[in-house]
Enzyme design. Structure first.
Site, PDB file in Angstrom:
ATOM      1  CG  ASP A   1       5.475  -0.153  14.207  1.00  0.00           C
ATOM      2  OD1 ASP A   1       4.300  -0.546  14.031  1.00  0.00           O
ATOM      3  OD2 ASP A   1       6.307  -0.779  14.892  1.00  0.00           O
ATOM      4  CB  VAL A   2       0.105   1.180  11.776  1.00  0.00           C
ATOM      5  CG1 VAL A   2       0.284   1.953  10.487  1.00  0.00           C
ATOM      6  CG2 VAL A   2       0.162  -0.327  11.563  1.00  0.00           C
TER       7      VAL A   2
ATOM      8  CE1 TYR B   1      -3.422 -11.659   7.418  1.00  0.00           C
ATOM      9  CE2 TYR B   1      -5.199 -13.194   6.912  1.00  0.00           C
ATOM     10  CZ  TYR B   1      -4.477 -12.054   6.611  1.00  0.00           C
ATOM     11  OH  TYR B   1      -4.826 -11.290   5.519  1.00  0.00           O
TER      12      TYR B   1
END
Ligand code: BGC
Length: 266
Positions: A65-66, A164
């Protein structure tokens, strides 16, 4: 582009689907050994690693999981264990959690920022440390290359997607500031800003005739992009062919950022 990246090692985050998958495939085709990071879909990352190895390349899949610093560290440890180091890092992992502004939960805001922005911070910081640790190699003019995956929404406002758009606009200045900071050491940092690329993330925008027709109004070049379009751009940006390209966002968008609504208006 065959062998343009021979003897180089690449890490692509979010490589189990969409643009990351296409970029990883293109880098491998250009001769790079490729570490394929995935978060929740080991099958497709492992399938791609197998395919690359069957074609004579080197690849493996690594979960992380970055947005988690310790998992990012372990991902780089896995690259060192398998390939000694890494030369090219594509910080690609990204997601959308869309909703009207009034309905957007704090969780959806934070989830998008955590992967799209913090994830690129953690991934590229680990990359810079790794480039410094191992020093100059004789396989490229640069000490290392970083490609941040941005979006046309680093400049195009996007109602219903404020989390986003904020993350991608953040990437624009993150990338430029980082590029300015590490260029003196020979590290090249650039971004790719894809437009509408045919992937699962935007399926609703192209999978019916009516949606596709509407989408194409935003694309002067008249076609939806394919992951190969981004893959070819990534190969070039990662290679010495672009050695003097530093701190630039390469828009690969069929002209979406040309604001086609103004072609017969304004
Ligand atoms: C988004 C897609 C969208 C495209 C163009 C991308 O960054 O992830 O969902 O289709 O931008 O608007």
């Amino acid at each position: 582009m065959e062998n343009l990246l021979a003897n180089q090692v690449a890490l692509v985050t979010g490589a189990s689907s969409g643009i990351g998958y296409g970029v990883a495939k293109a880098l491998a085709k250009a001769g790079a050994a490729v570490a394929l990071n995935y978060h929740s879909h080991p099958e497709s990352a492992e399938q791609l690693a197998d395919e690359i190895e069957k074609n004579g390349g080197s690849s493996f899949a690594v979960r992380a999981d970055v947005s988690d610093p310790s998992q990012v560290e372990k991902m780089f440890d896995a690259c060192r264990a398998r390939f000694d180091t890494v030369d090219i890092v594509v910080a690609n992992s990204g997601l959308q959690k869309d909703s009207a502004f009034g309905d957007m939960t704090l969780e959806d805001w934070q989830t998008v920022l955590a992967t799209n922005l913090t994830g690129q911070f953690l991934t590229t910081q680990a990359a810079v440390k790794e480039f410094r640790r191992r020093g100059q190699r004789n396989n490229s003019r640069a000490l290392g290359k970083i490609i941040c995956m941005s979006s046309v929404h680093e400049v195009i406002p996007w109602a219903g997607h404020v989390n986003y758009a904020a993350s991608k606009c953040g990437i624009q200045m993150f990338m430029k500031s980082l590029a300015q900071e590490v260029a003196p050491e020979g590290i090249r940092v650039n971004s790719i800003a894809p437009g509408a690329i045919r992937t699962p993330i935007n399926k609703d925008a192209w999978n019916t005739e009516a949606a596709l027709k509407k989408l194409l109004r935003l694309i002067p070049y008249g076609r939806v992009g394919e992951v190969e379009d981004i893959g070819e751009a990534a190969v070039w940006l990662a290679s010495d062919e672009s050695d003097y390209v530093v701190g630039t966002t390469l828009f690969v968008d069929g002209g979406m950022t040309l604001y086609p609504g103004f072609a017969d208006n304004g």
